[in-house]
Design an enzyme around this catalytic site. Structure first.
Site, short mmCIF file in Angstrom:
data_model
loop_
_atom_site.label_atom_id
_atom_site.label_comp_id
_atom_site.label_asym_id
_atom_site.label_seq_id
_atom_site.Cartn_x
_atom_site.Cartn_y
_atom_site.Cartn_z
N TYR A 175 -35.37 -41.04 -18.86
CA TYR A 175 -36.81 -41.29 -18.82
C TYR A 175 -37.17 -41.71 -17.41
O TYR A 175 -36.47 -42.52 -16.79
CB TYR A 175 -37.19 -42.41 -19.80
N GLU B 284 -45.36 -39.52 -16.58
CA GLU B 284 -44.28 -39.83 -17.51
C GLU B 284 -43.45 -38.56 -17.70
O GLU B 284 -43.98 -37.56 -18.20
CB GLU B 284 -44.86 -40.31 -18.84
#
Ligand code: GDP
Ligand code: MN
Length: 402
Positions: A125, A213
């Site tokens: 991530y 993101e």
């Protein structure tokens, strides 16, 4: 402003971010043509069909009509059109869309990047966002990529690495290395990640974004680092200097009432209550919402018509509020500073007549320049409009009428 994954990846690529390549398609035929082109360009023989909606969780989400997931793998060219057909025009429900889901108008046909090789592919991530408390951007990274990052943040916050960027000196090489090291990378993958972080940060700053993101960032089995997904949120206040990005806006993804309000220059946010309100000035709008709650109602919206409200803006505001079936009464609270109350009153009466069948009570509270004249116009109009000059009276009328 949010944009689609395919648009975000295109922008990132322009700044040197390595991405999972893909081509967008609107029909099963276009999807097959896109897959053919991808095969020619990248050599991939498997394809990922990805629903393009402004919401995450697509992989685990389900299309109501077909039962297909929002991200599916096609293991040959021939499988691509049928897999695309299972998603296109369907309603995809994910944990981020709410139970009503979102209609899918486009799919991204992407190359398969989880191919087998010398090592297992790993998902990470990577996020960049503004830390308002510290007044600077923060890079967030985690080895727990692909998963719901909110759950990771809640249950195992120690698995999220944070690196704050000093705005005066920008991202430093040691910081990018620190993140790549904390992700446990080495060799080619380490170098790839450092470069990836730098390119991503450059893109973030250059586009005036407020959030990036990338979940997952993939380390492929041959140690390449790629953005497999991309959620990009651009700061609305900076769009005037990014005309090309502003054009990417997809109005079908937004609340229709909010879109119409924006076109009329109104600041509108839909809420869940039963009293519609139309106010000039954000501060007065907030105070009005408080008054509505105190009188036992719930505001149905926030609507700031701005300092120069006229008959047209009042009418546009009316129309937008009336679209909400929950609205049982409307409270108009205008402070006549630059705009005179009698003009606003005429505007209300005119709008009321133009729209026709308004069957709910309207309470107009006008205060300031020519307030008395304004009240008189409303009283004499013979319409079902209640006038109040004092806010307390307006609140009492709201209570009485709902
Ligand atoms: P999201 O569910 O909306 O976050 O969509 P993502 O773009 O993150 O994709 C969801 C999942 O699809 C990923 O976590 C992967 O597990 C899977 N996926 C994405 N691309 C590929 C691919 O190229 N090959 C394979 N086998 N799986 C993929
Ligand atoms: Mn994702």
């Amino acid at each position: 402003m949010n944009i689609h994954e395919y648009q975000a990846k295109e922008i990132l690529k322009g700044y040197g971010v390595t991405i999972q390549e893909g081509i967008v398609a609107e029909t099963p035929e276009e999807a097959q043509a896109a897959a053919k082109k991808l095969n020619a360009e990248t050599g991939t023989e498997w394809y990922v069909v990805k629903a393009q909606i402004h919401a995450g969780g697509r992989g685990k989400g389900t299309v109501n009509e077909t039962g297909s997931h929002g991200v599916v793998l096609a293991k040959s060219l021939d499988e691509v059109p049928e897999k695309a057909a299972g998603i296109l025009k369907g309603t995809l429900v994910t944990h981020q869309t709410g139970p009503e889901g979102k209609v899918v108008n486009k799919v991204l046909i992407a190359q398969d990047v989880y191919y087998p090789g010398e090592s297992e592919p790993s998902e990470y991530y990577l996020g960049i966002l503004l830390d308002r408390a510290k007044g600077c951007n923060v890079i967030m990274a985690s080895t727990e990529g692909g998963m719901d990052i909110e759950t990771v943040a809640e249950e195992t916050p120690e698995k999220i690495i944070k690196e704050w960027i000093d705005p005066t000196v920008g991202l430093q090489a040691f910081q990018a290395r620190k993140v790549a090291f904390a992700l446990g990378l080495e060799g080619e993958a380490f170098k790839g990640m450092v470069k990836f972080i730098f390119s991503l940060y450059k893109a973030y700053e250059a586009t005036d974004s407020s959030m990036f993101e990338i979940n997952p960032v993939l380390k492929t089995s041959d140690n390449k680092i790629l953005a497999v997904d991309a959620k990009v949120d651009i700061d609305d206040n900076a769009l005037y200097r990014h005309k090309d990005i502003a054009e990417l806006r997809d109005y079908t993804e937004e609340d229709p009432a909010e879109v119409e309000a924006a076109k009329s220059g109104l600041n509108y946010v839909k809420l869940e209550g039963n009293v519609g309100c139309m106010v000039n000035g954000a501060g007065l709008a907030m105070a009005t919402m408080d008054i509505i709650k105190l009188s036992g109602g719930e505001p149905a919206n926030f609507l700031d018509v701005g300092g120069s409200a006229n008959a047209q803006t009042v009418e546009a505001g009316f129309r937008i509020i009336m679209k909400d079936p929950n609205v049982k009464a409307i409270l108009i609270n205008i402070f006549g500073g630059i705009v005179r109350c009698d003009r606003v009153a005429s505007g209300v009466v005119e709008a009321y007549k133009n729209i026709g069948e308004i069957n709910i009570p309207i309470i107009v509270r006008l205060q300031g320049t020519n307030a008395e004249e304004g009240a008189k116009i409303i009283e004499e109009s013979g319409l079902k409009v209640y006038s109040a000059i004092v806010l307390k009276d307006a609140a009492a009328k709201v209570k009485e009428l709902i």
